[in-house]
Motif scaffolding. Structure first.
Motif, short mmCIF file in Angstrom:
data_model
loop_
_atom_site.label_atom_id
_atom_site.label_comp_id
_atom_site.label_asym_id
_atom_site.label_seq_id
_atom_site.Cartn_x
_atom_site.Cartn_y
_atom_site.Cartn_z
N ASP A 27 -4.95 3.41 14.82
CA ASP A 27 -5.35 2.07 14.23
C ASP A 27 -6.31 1.25 15.39
O ASP A 27 -5.73 1.62 16.60
CB ASP A 27 -4.69 1.07 13.59
CG ASP A 27 -5.44 0.43 12.38
OD1 ASP A 27 -5.10 0.50 11.34
OD2 ASP A 27 -5.91 -0.58 13.11
N SER B 191 0.82 -1.29 -0.02
CA SER B 191 0.03 0.01 -0.09
C SER B 191 1.05 1.11 0.03
O SER B 191 0.21 2.18 -0.37
CB SER B 191 -0.92 0.14 1.28
OG SER B 191 -0.15 -0.31 2.37
N ASP C 200 -7.05 5.63 5.17
CA ASP C 200 -6.85 4.42 4.50
C ASP C 200 -7.75 3.40 5.18
O ASP C 200 -7.43 2.43 4.88
CB ASP C 200 -5.61 3.95 4.16
CG ASP C 200 -4.96 2.92 3.03
OD1 ASP C 200 -6.18 3.04 2.18
OD2 ASP C 200 -4.11 2.20 2.92
N GLY D 34 -6.15 4.71 10.28
CA GLY D 34 -6.42 3.29 9.94
C GLY D 34 -4.78 3.07 9.34
O GLY D 34 -4.54 2.93 7.96
N ASP E 228 -10.27 3.28 18.35
CA ASP E 228 -11.08 3.39 17.25
C ASP E 228 -11.40 4.73 16.75
O ASP E 228 -11.99 5.34 17.47
CB ASP E 228 -12.52 2.55 17.72
CG ASP E 228 -13.57 2.37 16.66
OD1 ASP E 228 -13.60 3.09 15.71
OD2 ASP E 228 -14.49 1.73 17.16
N VAL E 229 -11.36 4.89 15.39
CA VAL E 229 -11.55 6.27 14.98
C VAL E 229 -12.99 6.65 15.23
O VAL E 229 -13.18 7.93 15.12
CB VAL E 229 -10.92 6.28 13.50
CG1 VAL E 229 -11.48 7.70 12.87
CG2 VAL E 229 -9.26 6.26 13.50
N ALA F 10 -2.39 0.50 10.17
CA ALA F 10 -1.68 -0.67 10.55
C ALA F 10 -1.55 -1.29 9.13
O ALA F 10 -2.53 -1.02 8.22
CB ALA F 10 -2.69 -1.63 11.15
N PRO F 11 -0.48 -1.98 8.40
CA PRO F 11 0.68 -2.20 9.49
C PRO F 11 1.79 -1.17 9.35
O PRO F 11 2.63 -1.19 9.96
CB PRO F 11 1.33 -3.46 8.82
CG PRO F 11 1.07 -3.31 7.19
CD PRO F 11 -0.48 -2.52 7.15
N GLY F 12 1.36 0.02 8.88
CA GLY F 12 2.41 1.04 8.92
C GLY F 12 2.93 1.77 7.55
O GLY F 12 3.99 2.71 7.63
N ALA F 13 2.77 1.09 6.46
CA ALA F 13 3.51 1.56 5.14
C ALA F 13 3.30 3.02 4.95
O ALA F 13 4.23 3.78 4.36
CB ALA F 13 2.86 0.93 4.05
N TRP F 14 2.07 3.61 5.20
CA TRP F 14 1.87 5.22 4.95
C TRP F 14 2.46 5.91 6.02
O TRP F 14 3.03 7.09 5.59
CB TRP F 14 0.14 5.39 5.00
CG TRP F 14 -0.24 4.87 3.61
CD1 TRP F 14 -0.26 4.10 2.73
CD2 TRP F 14 -1.55 5.60 3.26
NE1 TRP F 14 -1.01 4.03 1.81
CE2 TRP F 14 -1.96 5.05 2.00
CE3 TRP F 14 -2.59 6.59 3.59
CZ2 TRP F 14 -3.15 5.17 1.11
CZ3 TRP F 14 -3.47 6.96 2.73
CH2 TRP F 14 -3.81 6.37 1.51
N CYS G 49 -10.59 0.89 6.28
CA CYS G 49 -11.47 0.05 5.41
C CYS G 49 -12.01 -0.92 6.18
O CYS G 49 -11.39 -1.39 7.28
CB CYS G 49 -11.05 -0.44 3.99
SG CYS G 49 -9.70 -1.65 4.46
#
Ligand SMILES: C[S@@+](CC[C@H](N)C(=O)[O-])C[C@H]1O[C@@H](n2cnc3c(N)ncnc32)[C@H](O)[C@@H]1O
Length: 234
Positions: A75, A24, A121, A48, A96-97, A50-54, A123
């Motif tokens: 997240d 991602s 991100d 959101g 929880d957002v 996880a896992p942390g690419a953004w 979903c």
């Protein structure tokens, strides 16, 4: 993790090769390349994460440490800040957002002045029941939008009124009317493509100077995800 198509495999292999924790990363890399949302020293809220690419890509765009800046990832899953491409400016919060109040989000920002970029991100765990997945995706998008711009207000006569009202209730009570995105700031929201997107698009066009939709190249061909990119909060 690798997908069924050659393209998906390409991004998976590239993520491994370049030290990103998920493919991602390339979605945000493309968004950033085309829209230049994250400036050196920016304050970024990543919903959101996880896992942390953004988190990795956002941090890479903050520039050198002396420029300052901050990336806060949120997240429902606990996320360890990736060691590659992240530095001391990245931190994560497990919550929880949908239950995150604007005041709590603002308290995470530098000097509590809000964020210059908000990325969502988020979903749902896809159930396969299309209408249900679309509705949850819109609720998550609405939550990101209301955190960013504050209480959703519009004219009774607005043709997107029905869409916005339908998802407004999902954001829950939040006494704070002001959003946590700074004036001039940018917002990215992921949606699953559905018939309510034009309504969100029209509302955002009144709030932001520029709004566009993007389906990044790294999106799997089987996915219905699309990103709404809103630039320059009025
Ligand atoms: C596609 S993943 C995000 C990938 C991330 N951008 C990256 O590049 O590593 C979507 C994330 O949204 C999170 N999520 C879904 N609903 C959420 C909610 N209500 N509050 C916080 N996180 C949520 C999920 O836990 C999941 O980790």
């Amino acid at each position: 993790m690798s997908g069924a198509t050659g393209t998906a495999d390409f991004f998976y292999r590239e993520a491994l090769r370049l030290g990103y924790v998920a493919r991602s990363a390339f979605k945000l890399i493309q968004i950033q390349k085309q829209h230049k949302l994250i400036a050196p020293g920016a304050a970024v809220l990543d919903l959101g994460c996880a896992p942390g690419a953004w988190l990795q890509v956002a941090c890479q765009n903050l520039g050198p440490l002396e420029k300052g800046g901050l990336v806060v990832g949120v997240d429902v899953k606990k996320v360890k800040v990736p060691s590659a491409h992240c530095d001391s400016r990245v931190r994560t919060v497990c919550t929880d957002v949908m239950a995150l109040m604007k005041q709590q989000a603002r308290a995470m920002s530098p000097q509590e002045r809000g964020f210059s970029v908000i990325l969502s991100d988020m979903c749902p765990v896809v159930s396969g029941i299309t209408t249900r997945d679309e509705a949850i995706s819109c609720e998550l998008g609405m939550r990101a939008l209301s955190l960013a711009v504050g209480k959703i207000k519009f004219k009774e006569s607005a043709d997107y009124r029905e869409t916005m009202e339908r998802f407004q209730s999902s954001t829950g009570p939040d006494p704070d009317e002001d959003g946590v995105l700074r004036r001039g700031g940018s917002l990215v929201i992921k949606f699953l493509e559905n018939e309510d997107i034009p309504g969100f698009n029209k509302f955002c066009k009144e709030k932001f100077k520029k709004v566009s939709l993007l389906r990044p190249k790294a999106t799997r061909s089987s996915s219905r995800e699309i990103y709404m990119i809103c630039e320059g909060l009025r």
